[in-house]
Structures are given as structure tokens and as C-alpha cells.
Design a protein around this motif. Sequence first.
Motif, PDB file in Angstrom:
ATOM      1  N   SER A 221       0.828  -1.106  -0.025  1.00 48.09           N
ATOM      2  CA  SER A 221       0.004   0.267   0.169  1.00 48.09           C
ATOM      3  C   SER A 221       0.908   1.116   0.156  1.00 48.09           C
ATOM      4  CB  SER A 221      -0.958  -0.068   1.221  1.00 48.09           C
ATOM      5  OG  SER A 221      -0.573   0.296   2.317  1.00 48.09           O
ATOM      6  N   TYR A 223       3.673   1.616  -1.566  1.00 52.04           N
ATOM      7  CA  TYR A 223       4.040   1.817  -3.008  1.00 52.04           C
ATOM      8  C   TYR A 223       2.927   2.239  -3.928  1.00 52.04           C
ATOM      9  CZ  TYR A 223       8.630  -0.783  -2.494  1.00 52.04           C
ATOM     10  OH  TYR A 223       9.693  -1.164  -2.384  1.00 52.04           O
ATOM     11  N   ALA A 224       1.638   1.670  -3.569  1.00 56.86           N
ATOM     12  CA  ALA A 224       0.504   2.069  -4.370  1.00 56.86           C
ATOM     13  C   ALA A 224       0.317   3.468  -4.008  1.00 56.86           C
ATOM     14  CB  ALA A 224      -0.572   1.344  -4.004  1.00 56.86           C
ATOM     15  N   SER A 227       2.774   5.534  -6.125  1.00 56.03           N
ATOM     16  CA  SER A 227       2.606   5.531  -7.603  1.00 56.03           C
ATOM     17  C   SER A 227       1.510   5.949  -8.139  1.00 56.03           C
ATOM     18  CB  SER A 227       2.634   3.776  -7.848  1.00 56.03           C
ATOM     19  OG  SER A 227       2.480   3.483  -9.265  1.00 56.03           O
ATOM     20  N   ASN A 228       0.278   5.779  -7.606  1.00 50.51           N
ATOM     21  CA  ASN A 228      -0.995   6.334  -7.918  1.00 50.51           C
ATOM     22  C   ASN A 228      -2.005   6.612  -7.037  1.00 50.51           C
ATOM     23  OD1 ASN A 228      -3.451   7.022  -9.240  1.00 50.51           O
ATOM     24  ND2 ASN A 228      -3.093   5.734 -11.009  1.00 50.51           N
ATOM     25  N   LYS A 230      -4.436   8.242  -6.648  1.00 53.01           N
ATOM     26  CA  LYS A 230      -6.036   8.043  -6.700  1.00 53.01           C
ATOM     27  C   LYS A 230      -6.506   6.570  -6.639  1.00 53.01           C
ATOM     28  CE  LYS A 230      -8.713  11.017  -9.565  1.00 53.01           C
ATOM     29  NZ  LYS A 230      -8.752  11.707 -10.756  1.00 53.01           N
ATOM     30  N   THR A 231      -5.616   5.836  -7.434  1.00 56.34           N
ATOM     31  CA  THR A 231      -6.150   4.436  -7.563  1.00 56.34           C
ATOM     32  C   THR A 231      -6.168   3.794  -6.025  1.00 56.34           C
ATOM     33  OG1 THR A 231      -5.421   4.423  -9.945  1.00 56.34           O
ATOM     34  CG2 THR A 231      -5.524   2.081  -8.765  1.00 56.34           C
ATOM     35  N   ARG A 233      -6.598   4.991  -3.231  1.00 53.70           N
ATOM     36  CA  ARG A 233      -7.786   5.320  -2.653  1.00 53.70           C
ATOM     37  C   ARG A 233      -9.152   4.464  -3.136  1.00 53.70           C
ATOM     38  NH1 ARG A 233     -11.558   9.052  -0.900  1.00 53.70           N
ATOM     39  NH2 ARG A 233     -12.413  10.065  -2.680  1.00 53.70           N
ATOM     40  N   LEU A 234      -9.182   4.418  -4.458  1.00 57.57           N
ATOM     41  CA  LEU A 234     -10.338   3.680  -4.892  1.00 57.57           C
ATOM     42  C   LEU A 234     -10.261   2.175  -4.759  1.00 57.57           C
ATOM     43  CD1 LEU A 234     -10.646   5.699  -8.299  1.00 57.57           C
ATOM     44  CD2 LEU A 234     -12.242   5.552  -6.514  1.00 57.57           C
ATOM     45  N   THR A 235      -9.159   1.732  -4.375  1.00 58.07           N
ATOM     46  CA  THR A 235      -9.120   0.195  -4.070  1.00 58.07           C
ATOM     47  C   THR A 235      -9.366   0.279  -2.375  1.00 58.07           C
ATOM     48  OG1 THR A 235      -6.618   0.257  -3.990  1.00 58.07           O
ATOM     49  CG2 THR A 235      -7.680  -0.316  -5.798  1.00 58.07           C
ATOM     50  N   GLY A 294       8.671   8.879  -6.395  1.00 61.24           N
ATOM     51  CA  GLY A 294       7.730   8.019  -5.761  1.00 61.24           C
ATOM     52  C   GLY A 294       7.410   6.618  -6.482  1.00 61.24           C
ATOM     53  N   GLY A 295       6.944   5.862  -5.592  1.00 72.07           N
ATOM     54  CA  GLY A 295       6.250   4.598  -6.142  1.00 72.07           C
ATOM     55  C   GLY A 295       7.339   3.605  -6.391  1.00 72.07           C
TER      56      GLY A 295
ATOM     57  N   ASN B 338      -7.526   6.083 -12.954  1.00 72.85           N
ATOM     58  CA  ASN B 338      -8.231   5.571 -11.420  1.00 72.85           C
ATOM     59  C   ASN B 338      -7.891   3.964 -11.297  1.00 72.85           C
ATOM     60  OD1 ASN B 338      -9.002   8.117 -10.972  1.00 72.85           O
ATOM     61  ND2 ASN B 338     -11.011   7.618 -12.386  1.00 72.85           N
ATOM     62  N   ASP B 343       3.737   1.565 -11.546  1.00 69.84           N
ATOM     63  CA  ASP B 343       5.172   1.254 -11.111  1.00 69.84           C
ATOM     64  C   ASP B 343       4.876  -0.201 -10.554  1.00 69.84           C
ATOM     65  OD1 ASP B 343       6.499   3.472 -11.420  1.00 69.84           O
ATOM     66  OD2 ASP B 343       5.497   4.268  -9.668  1.00 69.84           O
TER      67      ASP B 343
END
Lengths: 364, 501
Positions: A221, A223-224, A227-228, A230-231, A233-235, A294-295, B338, B343
Motif C-alpha cells: 500500500s 508503493y501504491a 505510484s498512483n 487516486k487508484t 484510494r479507489l481500492t 515516488g512509487g 483511476n 510502477d
Amino acid sequence: MTRKANKIQPHKLLAECWSKYSYIFVFVLILIVYAITINANGNHFNPGHISGILSSQNTVIVGTMAIGMAMIIITGQIDLSLGSSLVLCTGVTIVSYNATGGNVLVMLLAALGSGLICGLINGVLVGYAKMPAFIVTLGTMLIYRSLTLSVVREMDPALTGSSSSQFSMISDMPSYEFLRMRFGTGSLRLGSIQIPYISFLFVAITLFFIFLMSNTKYGKSVYAVGSNAKTARLTGINVEGVKVSVFAVTGLLVGVASFIQACKIGNVTPASSGTSYEMYAIAAVVLGGVSMAGGRGKILGVFFGALSYTTINFIIVSIPALSPDIQNTFQGLVLIVVILVQTAGPVIKEKIISLRQRAKAPKQ
Amino acid sequence: MNTMLQMWGISKSFGGVHALTDVHLDVEKGEIHALLGENGAGKSTLMNILTGVVPLDEGHIEFDGKVYTYPTIRQMEDAGIAFVHQELSVINDLTVYENIFLNREIRNKWHVLEKKQMIDQTRELFQRLGVDMDPMTMVSELKTSEKQLLEICRALHANAKLLILDEPTTALSNEEISHLFEILKKMKAEGTSFIFISHKMPEIFAIADRYTVFRNGRFISSGLIRDTDSRRLTSDMIGQEYADKDVYHTRTLGDVVLELKDFTGHGFRDVNLRVQKGEIVAFTGLAGSGASEVLQTMFGVLPIVSGSVEVHGKSISGNISRFMEHRMAMLPSNRKENSVIPDMTIQENFQIAEHTLSRRKPVIHQKKEAAAFERLHTMLRIKSDDPQDPINSLSGGNQQKIFLARWLNTDADILIFDNPTQGVDVGAKAEIYQLILQFAQEGKTVIINTLEIPEIKKVSDRCVVFYDGAVAKIFNHDEITEQSVMMYSTNAVAEARKSEA
């Protein structure tokens, strides 16, 4: 499915190793340069030099904090307050040691607790108040050091352990011998190699964080989020929570580093100790191949990054022609060149490939 | 008519993989040429060769009477080829006219910008094209569709003779699309040529003059649009007779599992809806109608203002993980922004949502996860070699299937799909809808938001049409027709009533 049916090609394997573990190659290269400079000075490169690298402050103290810095950078943040936090926490650590008559447990808890609080303050301001990490930690960098400075001047010398504006461990406590001589500066002899005990601690911390970052859901989490976000949060990842947590974890690591500082050095001077340590930590992180965007990045890389950075310092110090004033210039230069090789390398490689293809294409 | 662009005998391989094998493409002056093919058919590679981004292995390019052997980006730009990418490349922090003149600013002899002159020229250009936009507006204040137009205007201002439009309509509402098409037709009449890349059949038939179809890096067919039909084009693209039959069949539905009560949030109000177990409900509406916002609010992405969402009779609120714990899942729109974690590997991207639910067991069990991946990998027929490859090594359709797998792996029984076929090729699109039907068959409840009415007709039991933040109409499966859905989503019904009154 033809999964991994391709034949293994040696040059491809090497290229993959290079791109995956470039930080190890960088370290070996720097080590070779170090050996050459030592031999040029008329000495022989020996295992003593290696244990010197392993036990250096830049390895164990900066390196420990650099692991936290790496996690913060992986989430896309930064922490400029590391050096100041180290001074504050070491002050707290030493005072609690002196005040309790040398209670090691209290000392350790004080180190970790003060580190955690420093980290949480940064983390909450960045994560929940959504302020830029650069500004928050710039502020706490000033605050933590200045608080320590003003306290050390006012405090009873019986607690600070010194009358000259520094915190110092009082030497006539029963546990002093153990902490300073055995743990702080002692080492294990393995044949002709001496390995400092604190290096084992650093390795153990590294191994733990390698596991945390690559084998746990929490690590993924982190790394996530970098990396992104927004994604992430959506997961269902609590993005703010993860941001707070990396600062808190870094605080704990600063606590560990403070404990090492107390045991290894025995004192801390708020006016001068730990200055620029946050920059050294960033240098170790970047030398370890962690992306500043980052990421991406590996904790193992940070380990070797810290070793590389220490060795670079040793090389510069071991060249007699360099006056201490100019040493920072060379440190900066080496850092820039190493990073240039890492970032420009792939670009140049790409250029060469496309030129080659162009040459191969039939001409009309 | 004379030929604007001729490419023939073009081949290109990347490290032994043939991306293009001996393909050709002709574009005439003043025509709109549709370039068709599934993702990975070689369209992008050919366009990258044409614009000089990728060197070609073999072949010839003749543009505007000149032969190019090794085209470079600069050469092709100067020759008058402009690529309007799917991702907008206008600069938000500059004004409209500054974007138009970016890198080509008019300066006087002191190198000071001639702002007035640039603004006037921009106005002239807009007038000529019938674009209604103020040159002085900041681009950040423009709607997506206006940005798209701006990008096209910029290319035209640079005297582009051939524009490559890569899925220019994905972010546009139907109204905006028809406006864009009017402008394209105007420009076509002035002699500009277009290569039009799109996955949407109705658009191709509305705007294109000729077409060329690629499949697996090879030329398949080309001809006049008016001599063909969508069934034939589709079968050329996917290689087998694409059965356009109605796969829908009625199922017995279970109890009510999801209920919205006076549900109000940002961009919509007072939505009431009861969804039964195993049902497929389609939401539709123009951009800004609130359909997507309802879905996002139902999953905790946006805050609930008033009213409630009840799952199995229990009102739920809070953050996303709360909704996930009640076995809901949402595949968001806009995959790149989204869904993709760039990475991370395919496996990590797949697993990330399930981690949220199983966070009480902090250590990752590699073997178990690999097995879960393998199972869904086979079920969804995902084309990938190694789950440890980076996610961006997959094509759009396969990425979307990974994200579908990501959510199926959370064992959710209410599945929300927001625009699931965006930027996905025809073959994968059909597969995704097939899967949606299959999920419903297995007792999962599905809510999808899409603008593609034929697709709605194919899968959904009911269709909820949104207009301006409210439910305009709910259709049962048998009542769904393209015409009626369009009437309600554009509010043409109210207009008609008003004129009657």
C-alpha cells in the motif's frame, strides 16, 4: 501458454541484473576506487577498512534514518527534519538515561517514544492537514533543533551530563560500560574481520524493512500510494493513514538512530550534531536507486546506498590533497555524477538502439 | 481528387515481434479516413512511423508529393502532419491563444510578444471554424470537449494538412461530438485530410469517407464507407464472424439487495432505486448528468449529502473500505487515472484491492495469490505471459480485464462498472459484456454506467436515464431503444411537451 519459454540469454540476464541491482554495482565500483586510493596512499586495503565503513555514523545512523526516508520518498513525500529530530531525540534519550540512573529500558523507550512523537507531528500535518511535506518538515526542522538548543542551556548539568551545551551520558552509571564499550563501539571478531555490533543491528533493521516493504500488504500500500494515490484510494487504501504511518515509522527509526548515537558517540551537541543528516539520508536513498518521483525503490538499495555514501566520504577524506573546505564540493560532484549515470544511462542506451536500427534499415 | 498520403510496404518489428507486416494506407486530399483495428492491430505503430516517432524497418512514405525515407518528428511536423493525441496535451495554466501560439509566438524586433496580433488571429481562426471560445480564457476553465477542440485548432493553425485524430470523442457528450463533426466537415471542405481512429461504429459511419482495417499488424481491407456496414467492418477487425445477436435472456431475479432512498450527493438529487439480486441495471446520461456521480457516491468515493444507500437492508456510509466490506466493488472510469498503478506488476495490480479486505492478515501469501490470479486469468481469458511483468506491458483491453479480476477477487456480489469499455477494442468489449452477463447469471448484481446504448440493450434488465442530476426515466429491457433513451438523456421529451403546451 508459453510462459517463460524463452531461452535464457546471458547478455540479457546481465542487463537485467544491472538494471535491477545497479546499486550493488555502484557500491562495488566505489569500493574499488576506495581500495585504489588507499593503496596509492601507501597503505594496504584490508578488512579493517570494511569494518570502518560498516561502523561509520554515515552507515548506521544516517543509514537507519535513510530507510525511513526511503519509505517517505516512495509515497511521494520528503522529510527535512531528520537531522533535527535526531538531535532532539538523542537529547531526550541521554537525559532519561542520566535521570534514571542508567536504566536501559527507560532509555530505549524514551528514544523510540520521542522519535514516534516527532514523526507523528510531521505525519499528521502532512496526511490529515494536507500540507506540503516540504514546508511542514522545513518548519519542524527549525523547531526541533531550536527547542533542543534552548533546553540544553537551561537544564541542570546533572541531567544533561555536561556543562558545555551538550547532552552527554554520565559515565559512572552501572550500565555505561555495557552500552558504550560493548554495544556502542564493540565488535564481533570473525577471523580477521571485525564486525561492529551496531552493524548487526543495522542489518537486522534492513532485513525487517525489506520484509515489511516487499512481503506485507502494508508495504504494497505504501508503493501504491506513491505510484498512483487516486487508484490507491479507489481500492480502499486509507491514503492519509499510509502517509501518516510512513512518517511515524521514520520517527521510530530516528529513535533507534538516537539510541545508536547515544551508545556509539556518548553525547550530542544540539548546535552542530546531525546537521545535513537529512541531506545525507536523501543521498543514500537516491544512490540506492529509489525514484524521487515516488512509487519505486528497494530497501536493499537503500542499504547499499548508505554504504556507498559512506565510502564516497572515506575516499574524499583519504585524499590528502583535498582540504576539508573543498570536501563538500567533491561529495556533491560525486553524487551528481552517480545519479547522472543512473538516469541518463537508459536514455543513452535507447538512443544507441534506435541509431543501430536506423543503420540496419535498408537504404533506398 | 489527388492523393495526400501514401504509405506502402511498411514493416516494423520490435525485438523479433512483428508489429506491422507489409501494410499500406492511402489518404486523399480533403477526406476523412477511418483507421480501424483492435488494440494491438498496429494502428498506433503506423501512426508513430508516420509522425517520425518510431523508425520504420521497410517501406515508403510519400506525403504531399515528397518521399520520406527516414522521417523525423521535426520533418513530418514541418511537412504538415499533426497528431491530436487521446491524452490532451494543451497547457492548463496558459490562456487559449497562448496555447494556439505555443512555440510559434509572434514577436516584434525586440522579442516582445505581440499579444494583440495573436489574439486577433486566434479570433479569426475560431470564426472561420465556427468555434465559440474566448481566446483570453484560461485553458483550465475549459470543458474537456473545448480542450479537444482547442488542440485541433492548434494543429490547424500550424497549417497542418493531415490531422491524425486518436479517439477524439471518448470524453465528449453526443452534442459535443456532433459539433466537432461539423467543424471537421468544414475543414474537410477546405482541403484538410484526416486519419480518424475510433472504436465507435456509429461515429465512423457518420463522419468517415473511406476506411482501412488492420488486424494483427496486417492490412485486411479498405474501401468506401458507404459500400460497407458495421457488421462487415467488425468481422474484418476481429477476424471471425462477429455474432451481433442479442445475448440477453431473462433471468429470475432475487430479493432486493440494494436500495437508494432519496439519495442526494454532489451533482445529483433525490434518486430512488431498488435493485434485485442478479439484476443488471444500466445507468446512462450525457457528461454532467450525474450518472457517474451516483455510482461514485454509492461506493464512498464522493460524500453522501442526504438520503441513504442500503445494502441488504442496512444503511452504509463512510469510506470506500466500508463499502468493500459490504461486498461491493467498483471498476472506476478513466482506467489510466483511476485503475492503473504504473510502477507495479500485473500480479500486484491485481491483488491490491483484496489486500484492503484481508488487511488483518498482514503478511502476503505468495502461492495463494498466484493461484487466485491463475484462476481469474483463465476465467477472463487474459492475454499475458508473466504476472510479474509491469502492468503497462498490457494492451488497454487486457489491462481492463486485470482490473475486472482485481474486483472479482474481492468476492463482491454487487459490482459497479463505470464506463467499463472506454478505450477498449471491439473484441475485448464484447468479452467484457459477455462476462457481465455471466456474473449476473451467477447471482451477482451489476450496475453499469455507459453511453453506448446498443451495449445497454444487449445486457441490461433496466436502464436508468439521468438528465441534469435527476432520474429522467427508467426503462425495462423491452422498452430500450436508441431513440427513446436519447430523447430522455437530451431532455428532448420535455422540450417536446413544452412546445405542445
